[in-house]
Design an enzyme around this catalytic site. Structure first.
Site, PDB file in Angstrom:
ATOM      1  N   GLU B 282       0.832  -1.197   0.000  1.00 13.57           N
ATOM      2  CA  GLU B 282       0.000   0.000   0.000  1.00 13.57           C
ATOM      3  C   GLU B 282       0.868   1.249   0.000  1.00 13.57           C
ATOM      4  OE1 GLU B 282      -4.010  -0.639   1.797  1.00 13.57           O
ATOM      5  OE2 GLU B 282      -3.398   1.041   3.055  1.00 13.57           O
ATOM      6  N   GLU B 285       2.005   1.779  -3.378  1.00 13.95           N
ATOM      7  CA  GLU B 285       0.896   2.313  -4.186  1.00 13.95           C
ATOM      8  C   GLU B 285       0.718   3.810  -3.933  1.00 13.95           C
ATOM      9  OE1 GLU B 285      -2.774   0.202  -3.494  1.00 13.95           O
ATOM     10  OE2 GLU B 285      -3.882   1.359  -4.991  1.00 13.95           O
ATOM     11  N   CYS B 302      -8.214  -2.399   4.148  1.00 15.64           N
ATOM     12  CA  CYS B 302      -8.127  -3.585   5.014  1.00 15.64           C
ATOM     13  C   CYS B 302      -9.436  -3.957   5.667  1.00 15.64           C
ATOM     14  CB  CYS B 302      -7.101  -3.416   6.117  1.00 15.64           C
ATOM     15  SG  CYS B 302      -6.049  -2.034   5.964  1.00 15.64           S
ATOM     16  N   SER B 322      -7.380   1.524  -2.333  1.00 12.77           N
ATOM     17  CA  SER B 322      -6.169   0.778  -2.632  1.00 12.77           C
ATOM     18  C   SER B 322      -6.536  -0.587  -3.211  1.00 12.77           C
ATOM     19  CB  SER B 322      -5.361   0.590  -1.348  1.00 12.77           C
ATOM     20  OG  SER B 322      -4.422  -0.435  -1.515  1.00 12.77           O
ATOM     21  N   LYS B 361     -15.201 -10.207   7.694  1.00 13.99           N
ATOM     22  CA  LYS B 361     -14.154 -11.042   7.104  1.00 13.99           C
ATOM     23  C   LYS B 361     -14.729 -12.346   6.554  1.00 13.99           C
ATOM     24  CE  LYS B 361     -10.476  -8.519   7.883  1.00 13.99           C
ATOM     25  NZ  LYS B 361      -9.732  -7.963   6.734  1.00 13.99           N
ATOM     26  N   GLU B 364     -15.834 -11.407   3.217  1.00 11.25           N
ATOM     27  CA  GLU B 364     -14.661 -11.131   2.388  1.00 11.25           C
ATOM     28  C   GLU B 364     -14.035 -12.440   1.883  1.00 11.25           C
ATOM     29  OE1 GLU B 364     -10.970  -8.140   2.976  1.00 11.25           O
ATOM     30  OE2 GLU B 364     -10.899  -9.895   4.257  1.00 11.25           O
ATOM     31  N   GLU B 369     -13.501 -12.746  -5.972  1.00 10.03           N
ATOM     32  CA  GLU B 369     -12.141 -12.322  -6.317  1.00 10.03           C
ATOM     33  C   GLU B 369     -11.102 -13.018  -5.435  1.00 10.03           C
ATOM     34  OE1 GLU B 369     -14.108  -9.202  -4.860  1.00 10.03           O
ATOM     35  OE2 GLU B 369     -15.356 -10.008  -6.458  1.00 10.03           O
ATOM     36  N   CYS B 501     -10.381  -2.118  14.621  1.00  8.71           N
ATOM     37  CA  CYS B 501     -10.655  -3.554  14.800  1.00  8.71           C
ATOM     38  C   CYS B 501     -10.796  -3.958  16.263  1.00  8.71           C
ATOM     39  CB  CYS B 501      -9.549  -4.370  14.153  1.00  8.71           C
ATOM     40  SG  CYS B 501      -9.313  -3.943  12.421  1.00  8.71           S
TER      41      CYS B 501
END
Lengths: 410, 570, 136
Positions: B282, B285, B302, B322, B361, B364, B369, B501
């Site tokens: 990141e 990037e 994230c 990102s 999560k 996710e 993907e 988190c």
């Protein structure tokens, strides 16, 4: 005896036929004098709670705000009540005039009349009245050449009894679920769109218009010290001639109203009890109705005049069935927000349903009364607080009949 | 100041204090159900009612302000009677019967209702449970809703709307049919839910919980043909001790590793490793976007709750996000490629489990993907269940270390668990990579803390880099709206959950502000006490680039560590 | 919602479609700038708004206390019998929806019933069926 016409004077249906003499008089009197006049009349809110109207207006007029709202509550819906409908159908212009007087007195520039969705006819009438009033410049800028400007909008309810509660009604106008708000703040400080807002019942505003018209002195000559003027009584149930009757407070007993206006009990039956103020009030059994029709006398008898809905019940009905009927109303109509009202009324309904045809024992009636106390003390709005008055009073009055099935043969 | 009397005690509190707050100051506990500290006042459950001298009715203490000279009784005979009666009604609406009992409930260990029952001293329930007969909502990959347990306190509704700015829940109907539901009763999985799980933390009953995967994990662990590895997210180590009675803020990294080994995982790795990897990717990037006039500001990626939020609500900003996968998914990708190849493990036999403070999560991990790189994502709560199921006395275990390579991390990775942490970690690395000089002070205090929106700027090589940090999706929305109105930034960290988190929807209950503070302090303590505090200095990160990935942002990295997003609409 | 136009809009949609379709709620959510769940929750508060199609004629029979005392139940029963549907149901041909409702504000003229916007008072069993038969 005949009806005492005070409110039933000057019933007009068209804006162009009406001279708005009370409103014009109010414009001349100025805000403070109008409020004083209403305060002097001792007029109490006719929606059921009985809050002094003049005092409400005074508080609202003292609020500093760039915008104030004035709402006429036409969400009449308590079983047994139909007098506001009569006023909206037969003297709509006076209702409008009452709204205008109130709005002028408190300094409100935007008004609403909220009519329950089921009242198709009054809705149609008010649609027309508001249009006419705008056309005739009775509504709009600088009304009758004064510096008072006022707009009105009709809000059509959509089937929810609880919206008759003033804060629920405000939520409903805003498009929210019609649940009651936590008070304080009261609508007078922070109501519709958070602005100072007055909510008055249809009958209250009609009265206010007539008080300004005829003067508080005329009004004060009627009634008793604590119950001034007249009241529209909605007579229904087991009665020969049901209807809306205008009764001067204190001039007749409840029994006289039933006999003189209602022409007695239907089918020559005997009277069992009356519900003096709609199903949110406690019953008065046959031996308790020889009392003058006033706020104070009915309160002394441990009930309430409520909205003025006098439901007459003859002997021969299944008491549990009647309780179940009232219970279903509250179960279905609670907004569902506060737990005691929602869960309490649901449980009471379940218990009564189970008791149908079988009777209900002491443990269960005690439980219903415990729930009743909880709802009365802890729920948020008037709907909840009064929801078990009727049922509780039947239990108190007829414990033995309930035990054996609720059917009274005597 | 206002003087009043509560239960005979004379106290003085500030004007505008509620009776509930004033009572707390007087060390009096009043039971509450629909009240939650960060939410608007609902005043529905009425359990907190108190008796005020001169008032006919009881008043809800959560919604009633103190007044001069007020005399309040919080536990008078009437109040206690009303609360008992009320509680009976609430329990009946909570539908406890033989099929739906406390033993099997997600909240068996920490039930608010049971605590209240004990406080009130409930001795009998005279009303039978209501069979509401609603279907369980299993439409979501992350969250299950059991409407029969719901008491319609509205905390989930308010949390989703007020804190998260999403509003998937509503109250529908009225009277006995009053329910909490989603748009057109479609179910959580079929509306714009971000899967953040904050509703679970808000729920006082077991009506909301995560989709459980721990049974699948047990099966994998017991399957001899499977090689099962586990990764643990940064925020789990400062919360896993709580369900075992430890004080919030207890750091139990080593004990958690030991417990995971005892559960039978073949390797215990750390998501922190891929957090460091995330910083490399990141950070690269960001530098590229700044140097090549790419789309700025860069948004972090994230937090999968945040990702789903922007996909639904602000798809026009997806270019800003990102392309880096989250640390969980980077780990899965590295494990299923590099690790599997290194150890000659057939990909089909490798099971990757993650322990996350997060419910999003789970979703996710099953995104198309992501190619099943992570097989099962468990919440911190689920891990605590497994540890209990296995009879492991975690708090008395000796500390153990993570397994090598994928278990080595810097303090910069630890602070990923707290709002502002990703930003700080990225700045530590970006600064040093761009300038080639070492930072004097690596603590970026202005992006730390529980505050929902934080801004700051850092000068790197004469260029002022404007950064912002938002935690809680409601704050994310505020920041995006600020951008819409022309506010400019270079880099923004977004976390779906309040506090980051540490306050994730998969963390142990309860999760008060006070507990979040303690977890946050613990996270920064870990960082402070580590020798290695910058991601780019992690030797194992250097190694994996040398051996396998090439360079940050390179071809292999892109193949494994980057992803794309899609507009989801509402 | 915070708009005094909300109920008007909902009534318009209800009158146009006979119910409030999902897509219209989406539009309202955008118009009033609130989550669609909120619009849905508000709509579902009111018993005169429907989120499923109803019959062409909505028959509402009052069964609150004053009407109940005057035997509204027998009216309800005979309609149920005649149409073969229960309270809250719609006939298969989508012509009638029957609802037993609370007070319609004609307590002195009970039993009463409404068919769409039309009010009928002093209803007898036969009269109720005649009213229904007249619906085309």
């Amino acid at each position: 005896m005949s009806e005492k016409y005070f409110l039933k004077e000057n019933m007009e249906k068209n804006v162009s036929d009406y001279d708005f003499s009370a409103f014009k008089k109010a414009l001349k009197m100025g805000q403070n004098k109008v409020i004083k006049e209403i305060e002097d009349s001792g007029l109490k809110g006719r929606g059921g709670a009985g809050f002094p109207t003049g005092f409400k207006w005074k508080l609202a007029s003292q609020q500093e705000a760039d915008l104030k709202y004035f709402i006429c509550n036409g969400d009449e819906g308590e079983p047994g009540t139909f007098k506001d409908r009569l006023l909206m159908e037969d003297s709509p212009v006076k209702v409008l005039e009452g709204i205008m007087i109130g709005a002028f007195a408190v300094g409100a520039s935007q008004g609403y009349i909220y009519i329950r969705g089921e009242y198709a006819k009054p809705i149609k009438i008010f649609n027309k009245i508001i249009k006419e009033a705008k056309k005739e410049q009775v509504l709009g800028e600088n009304i009758f050449g004064s510096d008072f400007s006022f707009e009105m909008k009709l809000i059509k309810g959509a089937g929810a009894y609880v919206c008759g509660d003033e804060t629920s009604l405000i939520n409903s106008i805003e498009g929210h679920r019609g649940i009651s708000r936590i008070k304080p703040p009261y609508p007078i400080e922070k109501g519709l769109f958070d602005k100072p807002t007055v909510v008055n019942n249809v009958e209250t505003l009609s009265c206010a218009a007539e008080i300004i018209n005829q003067g508080s002195d005329t009004y004060n000559e009627l009634g008793t010290e604590n119950s001034r003027g007249t009241k529209l009584v909605c007579l229904s149930g087991d009665i020969n001639e049901p209807g809306v009757y205008e009764v001067e407070f204190g001039s007749m007993t409840i029994r006289e109203i039933i006999q003189e206006f209602g022409k007695g009990i239907k089918n020559n039956k005997e009277l069992k009890f009356v519900i003096p103020g709609g199903i949110s009030t406690s019953i008065l059994s046959n031996d308790k109705i020889d009392i003058p029709y006033t706020y104070e006398d009915i309160e002394k008898a441990e009930s309430s005049l409520g909205s003025g809905a006098l439901i007459v019940v003859a002997k021969g009905h299944d008491l549990i069935d009647l309780m179940l009927n009232a219970s279903r109303f509250y179960m279905d109509e609670t907004c569902g927000t506060c737990f005691p009202c929602r869960e309490g009324n649901r449980q009471v309904h379940h218990m009564l349903k189970k008791a149908m045809g079988k009777g209900i024992d002491h443990n269960k009636t005690e439980l219903i009364k415990d729930i009743g106390k909880t709802i009365r003390l802890a729920s948020r709005c008037g709907l909840g607080q009064s929801s078990l008055n009727f049922i509780g009073s039947v239990i108190d009055e007829y414990p033995n009949e309930l035990l054996i099935g609720g059917v009274d043969n005597g | 100041m206002v003087k009043l009397e509560i239960d005979g005690q004379k106290i003085e509190v500030e004007e505008g204090t509620t009776i509930l707050e004033a009572s707390k100051k007087a060390h009096i506990k009043i039971p509450t159900l629909c009240y939650e500290e960060n939410l608007s006042i609902f005043g529905g459950c009425r359990l907190c009612v108190v008796e005020i001298e001169g008032e006919d009715n009881l008043k809800p203490s959560c919604a009633t302000m103190v007044q001069e000279g007020m005399v309040v009784q919080t536990h008078s005979p009437t109040v206690r009677e009303v609360r008992k009666n009320l509680f009976e009604l609430i329990i009946a609406s909570h539908d406890i019967d033989c099929n739906l009992n406390c033993l099997t409930c997600s909240r068996s260990q920490n039930c608010d209702l049971r605590e209240i029952a004990a406080d009130i001293g409930v001795t009998e329930i005279r009303v039978p449970p209501l069979d509401k007969g609603y279907d369980v909502d299993e439409s979501s990959f992350s969250i299950v809703r059991e409407p029969n347990k719901c008491i319609t306190c509205g905390r989930c509704i308010r949390k989703c709307e007020e804190i998260q700015g999403v509003g998937i829940f509503t109250t529908a109907n009225r009277g006995p049919s009053t329910i909490v539901t989603t748009f057109e009763d479609k179910g959580i999985g079929n509306v714009e839910c971000t899967n953040c799980g904050q509703c679970i933390l808000a729920c006082p009953t077991g009506a909301l919980h995560e989709v459980y995967h721990y049974e699948n994990v047990w099966d994998a662990l017991h399957d001899k043909d499977k090689h099962v590895v586990v990764q643990t997210a940064p925020a789990t180590r400062v919360a896993i001790a709580e369900p075992f009675g430890a004080e919030p803020g207890t750091v139990a990294t080593g004990q958690m590793v030991a417990a995971l080994r005892r559960l039978g995982f073949d390797k215990v790795f750390d998501t922190n490793f891929t957090a460091d990897l995330t910083i490399m990717e990141e950070g690269t990037e960001l530098i590229e976007r700044i140097n090549n006039e790419g789309t700025l500001p860069l948004f972090t990626s994230c937090s999968p709750g945040w990702i789903k939020f922007i996909e639904h609500q602000y798809p026009e900003y997806l270019d800003h996000v990102s392309s880096c996968k989250s640390p969980q998914q980077m780990f899965g990708a590295v494990a299923k490629s590099y690790y599997a190849e290194q150890h000659n493990i057939d990909k089909d036999d490798l099971v990757v489990v993650s322990i996350m403070p997060c419910t999003a999560k789970k979703f996710e991990a099953v995104r198309d993907e992501m190619k099943e790189d992570v097989d099962y994502s468990l919440t911190t709560r689920e891990l605590s269940r497994m540890i209990k199921q296995a009879g492991i006395d975690i708090m008395n275990l000796e500390d153990e270390d993570y397994d090598q390579l994928l278990g080595v991390s810097s303090g910069a990775a630890d602070i990923f668990g707290s709002s502002g942490g990703v930003m700080e970690a990225a700045l530590r690395t970006a600064y040093e990579i761009i300038t080639g000089t070492e930072l004097d002070n690596i603590d970026f205090n202005n992006v730390r803390g529980l505050e929902g929106l934080k801004e700051g700027s850092v000068v790197i090589n004469d260029m002022e880099i404007k950064v912002a940090v938002a935690n809680g999706l409601g704050n994310a929305r505020i920041l995006l709206e600020k951008m819409k109105n022309g506010e400019e930034y270079h880099f923004i960290e977004f976390m779906a959950c309040p506090g980051g988190c540490i306050g994730g929807g998969g963390q142990p209950l309860p999760a008060s502000n006070e507990i979040l503070e303690k977890r946050m302090e613990a996270i920064y303590d870990i960082d402070k006490n580590k020798k290695l505090r910058k991601s780019h200095e992690n030797p194992m990160i250097k190694k994996i680039y040398e051996e396998y990935l090439g360079e940050p942002g390179g071809h292999k990295s892109h193949e494994l560590l980057h992803t794309h997003y899609k507009e989801r609409g509402i | 919602m915070n708009s005094d136009k909300f109920l008007d809009r909902a009534h318009d949609i209800q009158d146009t479609y006979g119910y409030i379709p999902e897509g219209e709620i989406d539009k309202m959510a955008k118009e009033f700038d609130v989550p669609r769940a909120k619009v849905y929750g508000s709509i579902r508060f009111y018993s005169m708004f429907y989120t499923e199609p109803t019959g062409k004629y909505i028959i509402r029979v009052c069964d609150s206390l004053s009407c109940h005392i005057n035997d509204s139940k027998s009216i309800v029963d005979s309609i149920k019998n005649y149409l073969g549907i229960d309270d809250g149901e719609t006939t298969e041909n989508k012509k009638f929806t029957l609802e037993v409702v609370e007070c319609l504000g004609h307590c002195g003229e009970g039993p009463v019933m409404m068919v769409n916007d039309e009010m009928y008072t002093h209803v007898s069993k036969n009269m109720a069926l005649d009213i229904i038969k007249d619906c085309t």
